[in-house]
Design an enzyme around this catalytic site. Structure first.
Site, mmCIF file in Angstrom:
data_model
loop_
_atom_site.group_PDB
_atom_site.id
_atom_site.type_symbol
_atom_site.label_atom_id
_atom_site.label_comp_id
_atom_site.label_asym_id
_atom_site.label_seq_id
_atom_site.Cartn_x
_atom_site.Cartn_y
_atom_site.Cartn_z
ATOM 1 N N ASP A 17 -0.973 41.307 48.256
ATOM 2 C CA ASP A 17 -1.853 41.457 47.094
ATOM 3 C C ASP A 17 -2.428 40.120 46.637
ATOM 4 O O ASP A 17 -2.649 39.900 45.453
ATOM 5 C CB ASP A 17 -1.113 42.144 45.931
ATOM 6 C CG ASP A 17 -0.447 43.428 46.393
ATOM 7 O OD1 ASP A 17 -1.132 44.229 47.040
ATOM 8 O OD2 ASP A 17 0.756 43.603 46.143
ATOM 9 N N LYS A 20 -6.727 39.445 49.760
ATOM 10 C CA LYS A 20 -7.244 39.206 51.117
ATOM 11 C C LYS A 20 -8.538 39.969 51.371
ATOM 12 O O LYS A 20 -9.445 39.467 52.030
ATOM 13 C CB LYS A 20 -6.192 39.622 52.164
ATOM 14 C CG LYS A 20 -4.930 38.776 52.111
ATOM 15 C CD LYS A 20 -3.925 39.197 53.148
ATOM 16 C CE LYS A 20 -3.235 40.505 52.829
ATOM 17 N NZ LYS A 20 -2.362 40.476 51.650
ATOM 18 N N GLY A 21 -8.602 41.202 50.839
ATOM 19 C CA GLY A 21 -9.793 42.027 51.065
ATOM 20 C C GLY A 21 -11.046 41.326 50.591
ATOM 21 O O GLY A 21 -12.061 41.296 51.282
ATOM 22 N N ALA A 43 -1.166 49.027 53.269
ATOM 23 C CA ALA A 43 -1.991 47.971 52.689
ATOM 24 C C ALA A 43 -2.953 48.567 51.667
ATOM 25 O O ALA A 43 -3.243 49.757 51.688
ATOM 26 C CB ALA A 43 -2.784 47.274 53.786
ATOM 27 N N GLY A 44 -3.438 47.738 50.786
ATOM 28 C CA GLY A 44 -4.466 48.177 49.845
ATOM 29 C C GLY A 44 -5.400 47.014 49.624
ATOM 30 O O GLY A 44 -5.115 46.133 48.828
ATOM 31 N N HIS A 45 -6.474 46.980 50.369
ATOM 32 C CA HIS A 45 -7.402 45.857 50.268
ATOM 33 C C HIS A 45 -8.602 46.256 49.422
ATOM 34 O O HIS A 45 -9.397 47.093 49.819
ATOM 35 C CB HIS A 45 -7.844 45.399 51.664
ATOM 36 C CG HIS A 45 -6.732 44.775 52.450
ATOM 37 N ND1 HIS A 45 -6.802 44.518 53.788
ATOM 38 C CD2 HIS A 45 -5.511 44.353 52.060
ATOM 39 C CE1 HIS A 45 -5.670 43.958 54.185
ATOM 40 N NE2 HIS A 45 -4.879 43.861 53.152
ATOM 41 N N GLN A 228 -0.361 42.840 54.226
ATOM 42 C CA GLN A 228 0.872 42.352 53.597
ATOM 43 C C GLN A 228 0.900 40.815 53.671
ATOM 44 O O GLN A 228 -0.155 40.222 53.641
ATOM 45 C CB GLN A 228 2.129 42.981 54.215
ATOM 46 C CG GLN A 228 2.279 44.465 53.926
ATOM 47 C CD GLN A 228 1.513 45.334 54.906
ATOM 48 O OE1 GLN A 228 1.522 45.116 56.102
ATOM 49 N NE2 GLN A 228 0.824 46.337 54.397
ATOM 50 N N ARG A 307 1.707 51.122 41.314
ATOM 51 C CA ARG A 307 2.870 50.550 40.614
ATOM 52 C C ARG A 307 2.511 49.218 39.957
ATOM 53 O O ARG A 307 1.754 48.430 40.530
ATOM 54 C CB ARG A 307 4.003 50.270 41.631
ATOM 55 C CG ARG A 307 4.606 51.502 42.227
ATOM 56 C CD ARG A 307 5.700 51.154 43.224
ATOM 57 N NE ARG A 307 5.177 50.604 44.464
ATOM 58 C CZ ARG A 307 5.933 50.235 45.494
ATOM 59 N NH1 ARG A 307 7.247 50.335 45.420
ATOM 60 N NH2 ARG A 307 5.388 49.760 46.597
ATOM 61 N N ARG A 309 2.772 45.485 39.274
ATOM 62 C CA ARG A 309 3.354 44.425 40.112
ATOM 63 C C ARG A 309 4.214 43.496 39.263
ATOM 64 O O ARG A 309 3.900 43.259 38.094
ATOM 65 C CB ARG A 309 2.237 43.621 40.786
ATOM 66 C CG ARG A 309 1.443 44.459 41.752
ATOM 67 C CD ARG A 309 0.325 43.653 42.429
ATOM 68 N NE ARG A 309 -0.505 44.533 43.228
ATOM 69 C CZ ARG A 309 -1.841 44.466 43.288
ATOM 70 N NH1 ARG A 309 -2.495 43.557 42.602
ATOM 71 N NH2 ARG A 309 -2.517 45.312 44.042
ATOM 72 N N GLY A 419 -13.213 35.306 40.134
ATOM 73 C CA GLY A 419 -13.517 36.633 39.586
ATOM 74 C C GLY A 419 -13.456 37.639 40.710
ATOM 75 O O GLY A 419 -13.329 37.268 41.885
HETATM 76 P P1 IMP Z 1 6.536 49.617 53.413
HETATM 77 O O1 IMP Z 1 5.591 48.666 54.064
HETATM 78 O O2 IMP Z 1 5.853 50.812 52.819
HETATM 79 O O3 IMP Z 1 7.675 49.972 54.302
HETATM 80 O O4 IMP Z 1 7.199 48.864 52.163
HETATM 81 C C1 IMP Z 1 8.103 47.764 52.321
HETATM 82 C C2 IMP Z 1 7.870 46.702 51.268
HETATM 83 O O5 IMP Z 1 6.613 46.078 51.494
HETATM 84 C C3 IMP Z 1 7.822 47.234 49.837
HETATM 85 O O6 IMP Z 1 8.384 46.249 48.976
HETATM 86 C C4 IMP Z 1 6.353 47.376 49.553
HETATM 87 O O7 IMP Z 1 6.053 47.299 48.181
HETATM 88 C C5 IMP Z 1 5.823 46.153 50.309
HETATM 89 N N1 IMP Z 1 4.418 46.321 50.725
HETATM 90 C C6 IMP Z 1 3.943 47.067 51.732
HETATM 91 N N2 IMP Z 1 2.611 46.951 51.807
HETATM 92 C C7 IMP Z 1 2.245 46.100 50.841
HETATM 93 C C8 IMP Z 1 0.985 45.551 50.448
HETATM 94 O O8 IMP Z 1 -0.063 45.815 51.023
HETATM 95 N N3 IMP Z 1 1.026 44.696 49.394
HETATM 96 C C9 IMP Z 1 2.177 44.345 48.768
HETATM 97 N N4 IMP Z 1 3.362 44.828 49.113
HETATM 98 C C10 IMP Z 1 3.397 45.696 50.147
#
Ligand code: IMP
Length: 430
Positions: A17, A20-21, A43-45, A228, A307, A309, A419
């Site tokens: 987080d 990167k996106g 991931a969430g970009h 990640q 969630r 952070r 920004g």
């Molecule tokens: P999983 O990748 O869903 O198995 O989650 C394992 C850990 O990696 C957890 O603590 C997630 O919150 C964290 N995680 C997985 N993907 C991301 C992401 O894109 N950003 C931040 N944390 C991530």
């Protein structure tokens, strides 16, 4: 063969987080090929362009650029439903011109992986949960390494799929019924959608390794887009509170088939403070007002799960470790604007444990929960920086913060995010 390679690898330097996106999107106009090489729809970009917000979970962030090649490499675990949702949404908006190629060797996240992810988290119970995204990532990688996974290529042939799924599902159903007291999954309920996913994916499947090899040798500009971040790396992160893939630089090679000497730059994305989502150690977490303020000002809520952070200050020993691990050649510093109005800016320069001072990132996860950060406080600034276009326009204390980071990490800061929009970025020669 062109001797001039132009391959950038972009990785997250903290716990994800970092923004990167946005950095990918910002560099994108000059890129020919965007590549994802590990992870999946965990991931969430987030990319904001012309005021429009788009969140990519699985597709490379470069999808917003028309006509560019976008690759999902062999190192990914692909959730076909998510793939079809994301491509469908983009196509509906008319952004269908990007060429998308999917490796036949990428693994497929099946419904039973997502179920297992949730059941395993529940079974871990309080205090042992990892806080996964529930996207089936861990169980899918487990199957990959235990050689009971389904690869994209297995979905393309109905007979192969039937044959492989028969014994795989049989094993999964033993686990569901005997270990978790669940009902078995009927074969057809899994097989039929998977067969249709194969048909839908087929037009995109290509020899991505060969495509990338040619693109590198032709001197095309390639951006390998890490998901990640280093401290979530399966080997080098805060195990077991990590994701299940190689999130640091090394993962780019296994996840694509490119070679280490193909790389020209490693861009480490560093957020101007630190956040973490999910469980696990976080030495500079701030449980007070400052943490709340960072969360509110930075909009620190998960793009995948929503969630809140966990928020805290910059951690220099953690970042030094991350720079070493990734061989970072340049830093993209994001969200500097979030620090505006924070008063003094705390930076963790070392840790203390039982009266002993540690200046490096501890090598064992257990001691990470026992250490206390040692902070220095740098002067902050109150002026709005969101319209600054050059480094010189930044307030003196903001400039000093950037220079401090460059000095302690010994890596130049080439981009500064002020920004959320693509245009709110100061480019210092990247
Ligand atoms: P999983 O990748 O869903 O198995 O989650 C394992 C850990 O990696 C957890 O603590 C997630 O919150 C964290 N995680 C997985 N993907 C991301 C992401 O894109 N950003 C931040 N944390 C991530």
């Amino acid at each position: 063969m062109s001797s001039k390679k132009n391959v950038d690898l972009l990785v997250g330097a903290q716990w994800g987080d970092e923004g990167k996106g946005k950095v990918v999107d910002m560099l994108g106009s000059d890129v020919d090929v965007f590549v994802r090489f590990q992870g999946g729809a965990n991931a969430g970009h987030t990319v904001i362009s012309d005021g429009q917000k788009v969140v990519f979970h699985l597709l490379p962030s470069g999808m917003l650029y028309p006509g560019k090649l976008c690759v999902l490499g062999n190192g990914l675990v692909i959730d076909p439903e998510q793939f079809l949702n994301e491509t469908g949404e983009l196509f509906a908006k008319g952004q269908d011109r990007a060429r998308l190629a999917v490796s036949p060797h990428a693994h497929v996240v099946m419904p039973y992986h997502k179920m297992l992810d949730k059941l395993q988290e529940e079974a871990r119970g309080k205090g042992r949960k990892i806080g996964t995204t529930g996207r089936g990532i861990g169980p899918c990688y487990v199957d990959k390494y235990s050689r009971s996974g389904l690869r994209v290529e297995d979905l393309l042939d109905a007979d192969v799929l039937r044959e492989r799924l028969t014994y795989i599902l049989d094993e999964k159903n033993q686990i569901f019924t005997k270990l978790y007291n669940q009902k078995p999954l009927p074969f057809d309920e899994i097989y039929e959608p998977a067969r249709k996913w194969g048909e839908a994916l087929a037009p995109y499947v290509d020899d991505t390794r060969a495509l990338l090899r040619k693109a590198v040798d032709d001197g095309q500009h390639i951006l390998l887009e890490g998901a990640q971040a280093a401290l979530l790396d399966i080997d080098h992160g805060t195990y077991p509170y990590v994701t299940s893939s190689s999130t640091s630089a090394a993962g780019a090679f296994t996840g694509t088939g490119l070679a280490p000497n193909d790389l020209t730059r490693v861009i480490a994305v560093v957020k101007a403070y630190t956040t973490r989502v999910g469980e696990g150690p976080f030495p500079t977490e701030d449980f007070g007002e400052d943490g709340e303020k960072l969360r509110a000002n930075g909009g620190e809520f998960g793009a995948t799960t929503g969630r809140p952070r966990r928020c805290g200050w910059l951690d220099v020993p953690a970042l030094k470790y991350s720079m070493e691990l990734n061989g970072a050649t340049v830093i993209a510093l994001t969200k500097l604007d979030v620090l505006t109005g924070m008063g003094g800016i705390k930076v963790c320069v070392a840790y203390e444990r039982d009266g002993e001072k540690l200046t490096t990132w501890p090598n064992d996860t257990r001691s990470l929960s026992e250490i206390q950060p040692v902070y220095e406080t740098l002067p902050g600034w109150d002026d709005d920086i969101t319209n600054c276009k050059t480094f010189e326009e930044l307030p003196a204390n903001a400039q000093a913060y950037v220079k401090y980071i460059e000095k302690v990490l010994n890596v130049p800061v080439g981009l500064i995010g002020v920004g959320a929009d693509r245009n709110q970025t100061i480019n210092r020669g990247m």
